[in-house]
Design an enzyme around this catalytic site. Structure first.
Site, short mmCIF file in Angstrom:
data_model
loop_
_atom_site.label_atom_id
_atom_site.label_comp_id
_atom_site.label_asym_id
_atom_site.label_seq_id
_atom_site.Cartn_x
_atom_site.Cartn_y
_atom_site.Cartn_z
N ASP A 1 11.63 -7.87 2.12
CA ASP A 1 11.61 -6.52 2.70
C ASP A 1 10.86 -6.58 4.03
O ASP A 1 10.52 -7.67 4.51
CB ASP A 1 10.98 -5.51 1.72
CG ASP A 1 9.49 -5.74 1.52
OD1 ASP A 1 8.94 -6.70 2.11
OD2 ASP A 1 8.86 -4.95 0.79
N LYS B 1 18.35 -7.68 -1.34
CA LYS B 1 16.92 -7.43 -1.56
C LYS B 1 16.70 -6.67 -2.87
O LYS B 1 15.90 -7.07 -3.72
CB LYS B 1 16.33 -6.63 -0.39
CG LYS B 1 14.83 -6.51 -0.46
CD LYS B 1 14.33 -5.30 0.26
CE LYS B 1 14.36 -4.11 -0.65
NZ LYS B 1 13.83 -2.88 -0.12
#
Ligand code: SF4
Length: 202
Positions: free
Chosen positions: A134, A116
């Site tokens: 996220d 991420k």
């Protein structure tokens, strides 16, 4: 939902999509993103304003953990995060003279940097097409039926990459983050402001 319909709607809801972490230098974004784990961007921005006033990447590489902890103590996991960012600074200084490289494999080898964080950095610094999943992106994708509740983060990322045209990955990632942060909130989504229809809301 069709891709075009989704894009038209998200463009109306979130016309200005941008990263809400403040940064002036490449390494500042990388470090801010590592610090943002389990924490709001607002608190990270307050801490990094102090951190980067006192330290650049070279002095951070030589910093004492206790000094860094005292600056970022509001962010949670400050002991672990201090270790991570000092180590990241050391690695960047040693390997790239303090510059963040456009190299996924290298970035993912840094402590505290997962897929991420890497996607956030690659898309913001190098305009690489990437979708960082996220908590907001995952929740919104599931509510809108673009992914399933049981999907892993990687599965959600792959489904979004398939659903969205590549040239829209980075922009729409930011749009989904902001849509999740300000409208399709976790606890009390503001469905009256929303232009989508979903089975979780209206
Ligand atoms: Fe989220 Fe409500 Fe919109 Fe559904 S209708 S996507 S729950 S804000």
């Amino acid at each position: 939902m069709k891709t075009n319909e989704f894009l038209k709607t998200i463009d109306k809801l979130i016309p200005d999509a941008r990263c809400e972490l403040n940064y002036n230098k490449d390494y500042e974004l990388l470090i801010a993103t590592v610090l943002s784990a389990q924490c709001t961007d607002k608190r990270v921005n307050e801490a990094t304003a102090k951190l980067f006033k006192e330290y650049d990447i070279f002095s951070l590489a030589k910093a004492k953990e206790s000094d860094i902890q005292s600056i970022i103590y509001t962010l949670g996991s400050h002991s672990k995060k201090s270790k991570y960012i000092i180590e990241i600074a050391k690695r960047l200084v040693n390997d790239y003279n303090g510059i963040v490289p456009n190299n996924r494999e290298y970035l993912e080898s840094l402590p505290g940097v997962g897929r991420k964080t890497c996607n956030v950095v690659l898309s913001n610094l190098f305009n690489e097409p990437a979708i960082a999943v996220d908590t907001h992106v995952a929740r919104v994708a599931i509510r809108l039926g673009l992914a399933n509740k049981d999907d892993s983060v990687l599965e959600i990322e792959k489904k979004l990459m398939k659903f969205l045209p590549k040239e829209r990955w980075s922009k729409t990632h930011h749009q989904l983050v902001l849509f999740g942060r300000y409208i399709c909130k976790s606890k009390k989504p503001e469905c009256e402001k929303c232009l989508f229809t979903c089975k979780y809301g209206k």
